[in-house]
Design an enzyme around this catalytic site. Structure first.
Site, short mmCIF file in Angstrom:
data_model
loop_
_atom_site.label_atom_id
_atom_site.label_comp_id
_atom_site.label_asym_id
_atom_site.label_seq_id
_atom_site.Cartn_x
_atom_site.Cartn_y
_atom_site.Cartn_z
N SER A 1 32.88 36.76 30.19
CA SER A 1 33.31 37.12 31.55
C SER A 1 33.15 38.62 31.78
O SER A 1 32.87 39.05 32.91
CB SER A 1 34.76 36.69 31.79
N TYR B 1 48.58 45.73 33.28
CA TYR B 1 47.73 45.77 32.10
C TYR B 1 48.49 46.32 30.90
O TYR B 1 48.56 45.70 29.83
CB TYR B 1 46.48 46.63 32.36
#
Length: 322
Positions: A35, A138
């Site tokens: 990805s 994140y």
């Protein structure tokens, strides 16, 4: 020689670590869903499985001596707008991986963590005992994984090392930095040198630093890879060891830009704009624990060398039309 599984081994850091493991004579399997990684980045000599870390139980078995885990999304800005993507992959994926390791009896793990777990630093240089207060999903997802690993070590005897990177740059052979979108300073400045950008934006020049721009700690990706190999040996059953990885030296945004000018021979126009929210003035690592526990010291600390390797990779990639 040992057999290692490298999740996310088609990405920037994962591919370099996989390459170094192969070069050291180990048997390596890379798992990546591609990805954000690149199939051609998987080193020759490594087996490849195209798959998601959430499906770890399908391909992880007792023949592996350890896992090196890089399979994570890492765009800070994106994590703010699509946080669920980061929780599902970074946290959910690691939960699946830890369960598969436990079931297969694989007892060693090296985890790709980040300095983003610290958030706004309370002191400089940053040590592993400083408070962790991530300012993005994140960073929070990586900190959550560190907590998960600590619990796994205490409850099930896992031997694990989390390596908290500061600013990684440079390249190793055919493996280099190719993020889309790109958010890191050195490759962005190199894009100006390649003619892909008209100028580099400088986000604030009024910080309390020698030239008014932010100061960051840059570490060569090959040095980073060496730390992972050392961590495999240092991992101890029942212990979760956390180590910062950095050079311990800071370079300002303007120092980076000037170094790129000298290395590439290109003019690099810059445009000063406003500060970005959450950018600390100085972010530099203390790597004393990595020195002591891993026996690791960076061998490529010169900024010009880091930039030169990144520039060679950028030009090679440009010529190949990638």
């Amino acid at each position: 020689m040992s057999k290692y599984l490298v999740t996310g081994g088609a990405g920037y850091v994962g591919s370099v670590v996989a390459a170094r493991l192969v070069e050291a004579g180990h048997t390596v399997t890379v798992v990546d869903d591609l990805s954000t990684g690149f199939r051609e980045a998987v080193p020759a000599g490594a087996a490849f499985i195209e798959g998601r870390v959430q499906d770890a139980a399908k391909w992880l078995d007792a023949t592996y001596d350890a896992v090196l885990h890089f399979a994570a999304y890492s765009q800070v800005g994106e994590s703010v707008t699509v946080p669920e993507k980061y929780w599902a992959n970074n946290v959910g994926g690691t939960m699946a991986l830890l369960a598969a390791m436990r079931d297969a009896g694989v007892g060693r793990l090296v985890f790709s963590s980040t300095a983003a777990t610290y958030g706004e630093p309370v002191s400089t240089p940053v040590t592993e005992t400083d408070p962790t207060a991530p300012t993005s999903p994140y960073g929070a997802s990586k900190l959550a994984v560190d907590h998960m690993i600590a619990g796994e070590c205490a409850a099930h005897g896992l031997a694990a090392v989390s390596l908290r990177y500061f600013n990684v740059a440079g390249a190793h052979g055919s493996c280099g930095e190719r993020h889309d979108p790109e958010s890191h300073l050195i490759p962005l400045v190199l894009q100006v040198a390649l003619g892909k950008r008209d100028f580099i934006s400088v986000y604030g020049d009024d910080y309390p630093t020698p030239d008014g721009t932010c100061v960051r700690d840059y570490i060569h990706v090959a040095d980073l890879a060496e730390a992972h190999l050392l961590a495999l040996t240092a991992a101890t059953a029942g212990e979760h060891l956390v180590c910062n990885l950095g050079n311990g030296n800071g370079f300002s945004v303007r120092e980076v830009i000037e170094t790129v000018r000298k290395v590439t021979g290109h003019e690099i126009p810059e445009v000063v704009t406003g500060r970005r929210a959450g950018d600390p003035a100085i972010l530099v690592a203390s790597a004393a624990r990595a020195h002591e526990r891993l026996g690791w010291r960076p061998a490529r600390a010169d900024l010009a060398d880091i930039v030169a390797d990144a520039w060679a990779f950028a030009r090679r990639t440009e010529r190949a039309g990638e």
